[in-house]
Write a protein that holds these residues in place. Structure first.
Motif, mmCIF file in Angstrom:
data_model
loop_
_atom_site.group_PDB
_atom_site.id
_atom_site.type_symbol
_atom_site.label_atom_id
_atom_site.label_comp_id
_atom_site.label_asym_id
_atom_site.label_seq_id
_atom_site.Cartn_x
_atom_site.Cartn_y
_atom_site.Cartn_z
ATOM 1 N N LEU A 1 -9.170 -19.055 -4.344
ATOM 2 C CA LEU A 1 -9.891 -19.403 -5.608
ATOM 3 C C LEU A 1 -11.317 -18.782 -5.240
ATOM 4 N N GLY A 2 -11.955 -18.693 -4.152
ATOM 5 C CA GLY A 2 -13.167 -18.195 -4.017
ATOM 6 C C GLY A 2 -13.249 -16.825 -4.042
ATOM 7 N N ILE A 3 -12.299 -16.162 -3.817
ATOM 8 C CA ILE A 3 -12.325 -14.725 -3.855
ATOM 9 C C ILE A 3 -12.350 -14.324 -5.463
ATOM 10 N N LYS A 4 -11.517 -15.376 -6.236
ATOM 11 C CA LYS A 4 -11.238 -15.155 -7.773
ATOM 12 C C LYS A 4 -12.692 -15.313 -8.319
ATOM 13 N N PHE A 5 -13.451 -16.481 -8.002
ATOM 14 C CA PHE A 5 -14.773 -16.666 -8.708
ATOM 15 C C PHE A 5 -15.558 -15.672 -8.258
ATOM 16 N N ALA A 6 -15.840 -15.159 -7.046
ATOM 17 C CA ALA A 6 -16.688 -13.954 -6.612
ATOM 18 C C ALA A 6 -16.377 -12.796 -7.386
ATOM 19 N N VAL A 7 -15.138 -12.501 -7.562
ATOM 20 C CA VAL A 7 -14.886 -11.090 -8.296
ATOM 21 C C VAL A 7 -15.167 -11.333 -9.921
ATOM 22 N N LEU A 8 -14.900 -12.509 -10.398
ATOM 23 C CA LEU A 8 -15.133 -12.632 -11.740
ATOM 24 C C LEU A 8 -16.961 -12.628 -12.008
ATOM 25 N N ALA A 9 -17.407 -13.327 -10.884
ATOM 26 C CA ALA A 9 -19.054 -13.260 -11.148
ATOM 27 C C ALA A 9 -19.387 -11.577 -10.558
ATOM 28 N N GLY A 10 -18.666 -10.732 -10.408
ATOM 29 C CA GLY A 10 -19.115 -9.316 -10.300
ATOM 30 C C GLY A 10 -19.443 -8.880 -8.775
ATOM 31 N N VAL A 11 -19.256 -9.369 -7.701
ATOM 32 C CA VAL A 11 -19.480 -9.144 -6.454
ATOM 33 C C VAL A 11 -18.903 -7.873 -6.267
ATOM 34 N N ASP A 12 -19.523 -7.020 -5.410
ATOM 35 C CA ASP A 12 -19.210 -5.527 -5.108
ATOM 36 C C ASP A 12 -18.167 -5.473 -4.036
ATOM 37 N N SER A 13 -18.079 -6.299 -3.150
ATOM 38 C CA SER A 13 -17.084 -6.456 -2.142
ATOM 39 C C SER A 13 -16.527 -7.892 -1.609
ATOM 40 N N ILE A 14 -15.358 -7.874 -1.574
ATOM 41 C CA ILE A 14 -14.888 -9.135 -0.643
ATOM 42 C C ILE A 14 -14.682 -8.934 0.753
ATOM 43 N N GLU A 15 -15.097 -9.828 1.643
ATOM 44 C CA GLU A 15 -15.304 -9.656 3.205
ATOM 45 C C GLU A 15 -14.179 -10.570 3.537
ATOM 46 N N HIS A 16 -13.180 -10.079 4.164
ATOM 47 C CA HIS A 16 -12.249 -10.551 5.126
ATOM 48 C C HIS A 16 -11.026 -10.895 4.065
ATOM 49 N N GLY A 17 -11.142 -11.727 2.818
ATOM 50 C CA GLY A 17 -10.006 -11.842 1.948
ATOM 51 C C GLY A 17 -8.521 -12.348 2.553
ATOM 52 N N SER A 18 -8.934 -13.260 3.359
ATOM 53 C CA SER A 18 -7.638 -13.682 4.279
ATOM 54 C C SER A 18 -6.374 -14.189 3.491
ATOM 55 N N PHE A 19 -6.803 -15.060 2.532
ATOM 56 C CA PHE A 19 -5.918 -15.695 1.568
ATOM 57 C C PHE A 19 -5.621 -15.017 0.309
ATOM 58 N N ILE A 20 -5.936 -13.821 0.103
ATOM 59 C CA ILE A 20 -5.725 -13.030 -1.102
ATOM 60 C C ILE A 20 -4.599 -13.158 -1.794
ATOM 61 N N ASN A 21 -4.379 -13.355 -3.159
ATOM 62 C CA ASN A 21 -3.149 -13.451 -3.760
ATOM 63 C C ASN A 21 -2.906 -12.406 -4.855
ATOM 64 N N ASP A 22 -1.821 -12.481 -5.558
ATOM 65 C CA ASP A 22 -1.633 -11.452 -6.569
ATOM 66 C C ASP A 22 -2.720 -11.632 -7.736
ATOM 67 N N GLU A 23 -3.294 -12.469 -8.088
ATOM 68 C CA GLU A 23 -4.192 -12.651 -9.380
ATOM 69 C C GLU A 23 -5.457 -12.156 -8.800
ATOM 70 N N ASP A 24 -5.987 -12.557 -7.537
ATOM 71 C CA ASP A 24 -7.103 -11.896 -6.778
ATOM 72 C C ASP A 24 -6.948 -10.189 -6.881
ATOM 73 N N ILE A 25 -5.810 -9.849 -6.388
ATOM 74 C CA ILE A 25 -5.614 -8.463 -6.293
ATOM 75 C C ILE A 25 -5.662 -7.558 -7.687
ATOM 76 N N ARG A 26 -4.944 -8.419 -8.465
ATOM 77 C CA ARG A 26 -4.963 -7.657 -10.115
ATOM 78 C C ARG A 26 -6.386 -7.718 -10.488
ATOM 79 N N LEU A 27 -7.283 -8.919 -9.988
ATOM 80 C CA LEU A 27 -8.758 -8.811 -10.708
ATOM 81 C C LEU A 27 -9.555 -7.872 -9.998
ATOM 82 N N MET A 28 -9.161 -7.564 -8.552
ATOM 83 C CA MET A 28 -9.811 -6.817 -8.040
ATOM 84 C C MET A 28 -9.706 -5.551 -8.468
ATOM 85 N N LYS A 29 -8.496 -4.942 -8.701
ATOM 86 C CA LYS A 29 -8.262 -3.803 -9.083
ATOM 87 C C LYS A 29 -9.118 -3.378 -10.543
#
Ligand SMILES: [Zn+2]
Length: 433
Positions: free
Chosen positions: A262-290
């Protein structure tokens, strides 16, 4: 009126000064001719044999076939013979903490003053450079010690990589970046703690005022902190958006420490340039990051070192229990993200383990599914892109800084060769031979 005029002239003069760049030597530029057995084009993965890298001052003037270039070199050019080696661009680590070490993480860090951290950083900067990392992005340093270190390197006081530095990472009260080891009567929090939209906006501006090149914030809990949960988001969507808006508005990129989905998702939607670590990255996060072109900076090798050595670090049972869950999960989920084609930039979190072992990350990336070339790209062209420094580092091309490393053998066949670089050149200067 006169005073205002003088002040604005001073401000304009200061703004015109280049940020985080070393100065070229005055007068005639020194010429170095590096004779390379072969040079790896990190964009294509193709080797060019028998090359000369013509370096003038701190930049590459020309690169090409040795037979064609040799006769045109100035007579006083200094020759560096790497004719039996493979030459690559200097490596880039997008996630370091040069002013920290394994002995200063957790409660042990409470005993170490900021000046002591800065001086330790001078040692770690040299070790990192000698390991082949000619550029780093330092994402988190207490007391602006990392910014002092960057300035000392740029002034030539100490030897180290080119640095982008964040200063203190932003964290919620009680979050991964706060000081949760202390009892309430000590009433202490770390210098990056900020809450609410107004609070985080002011903190971003403050970090930039004191020299931050990049903004780092804690979007989720962490492992090496007390009492918080890496799987949960820290900061609301609104706060994250405010951090990114304030930083981007002032021309700074943003790195978000994020383990939980969820933190990854919020951060990506906020427009960050990079996600550090990404340990629990899921398919929704992956889609949003791409979709958003967000880089993933996985930090994977640290778990090998940590699991072997944590007993010596004096950490609490709670921290060790978190590590046992998060670190294996990160391997699996980041492997899946690689497979799905998320953009990767190389990062290590060196400080959790001893500085200088950074290149051990390459073999783990390959084990989890990147090709050796993709792993090398993550630490060269991709990393340069993430830093916004594609015009100066990341490839060996005319006009860029003469930052390079040499290894014996073929790193595309065995990427772990990068753990033993034989020669390091930064800005045309040999720093290891
Ligand atoms: Zn870190």
């Amino acid at each position: 009126m006169k005073r205002i005029g003088l002040v604005s002239i001073l401000i304009v003069a200061l703004m015109g000064a280049p940020v985080a760049m070393t100065q070229a030597p005055a007068g005639a530029a020194r010429v170095v001719a590096v004779k390379a057995g072969r040079v790896l084009d990190v964009r294509t993965g193709k080797y060019a044999a028998n090359q000369i890298i013509w370096i003038e001052g701190e930049r590459i003037k020309e690169i090409g076939d040795a037979a064609a270039l040799e006769s045109r070199l100035p007579k006083d050019a200094r020759a560096v013979d790497l004719s039996s080696s493979t030459v690559l661009p200097g490596l880039i680590d997008c996630h370091t903490h040069l002013t920290m070490s394994p002995m200063s993480i957790g409660p042990a860090g409470l005993r170490m003053s900021y000046p002591r951290q800065a001086l330790m950083g001078a040692r770690n900067a040299r070790v990192t450079l000698e390991a082949g990392f000619t550029t780093v992005r330092n994402v988190g340093g207490a007391g602006y010690a990392d910014i002092a270190l960057r300035d000392a390197i740029n002034a030539g006081d100490v030897r180290g990589p080119r640095m982008q530095a964040s200063g203190p990472p932003l964290s919620i009260t009680g979050g991964h970046g706060d000081q949760n080891f202390l009892a309430p009567q000590w009433n202490a929090m770390t210098d990056g703690v900020a809450d609410g939209v107004a609070g985080v906006t002011a903190k971003v501006r403050e970090n930039i005022k004191f020299g931050a090149d990049v903004i780092k914030f804690m979007a989720t809990g962490g492992v090496l902190s007390e009492g918080d949960n890496p799987a949960l988001a820290q900061y609301s969507e609104e706060e994250m958006k405010a951090i990114v808006d304030a930083a981007h508005g002032l021309g700074r990129k943003v790195a978000a420490h994020a383990h939980g989905a969820l933190g990854i998702k919020f951060a990506v939607l906020a427009g960050v340039d990079s996600i550090e670590h990404g340990s629990f990255i899921n398919d929704e996060d992956i889609r949003l990051m791409k979709e958003h072109g967000t880089y993933l900076v996985p930090t994977l090798y640290l778990s090998d070192w940590f699991m072997e050595n944590y007993k010596a670090l004096g950490l609490s049972e709670g921290i060790i229990a978190k590590a046992r869950v998060v670190m294996p999960a990160a391997r699996e989920n980041v492997g899946h993200a690689f497979h799905e084609g998320v953009k990767a930039a190389f990062g290590t979190d060196a400080a959790v383990y001893p500085h200088g072992l950074n290149a051990h990350e390459f073999a783990v990336m390959v084990k989890l599914g990147l090709t050796p070339l993709q792993a090398i790209q993550s630490s060269t062209v991709n990393a340069a892109d993430l830093l916004g420094w594609s015009d100066r580092v990341g490839t060996l091309e005319a006009g860029k800084f003469a930052d390079l490393v040499a290894v014996d053998g073929d790193p595309l066949a065995d990427v772990s060769l990068l753990e033993n670089v034989k020669v390091v050149i930064k800005g045309g200067e040999i720093v290891k031979q």
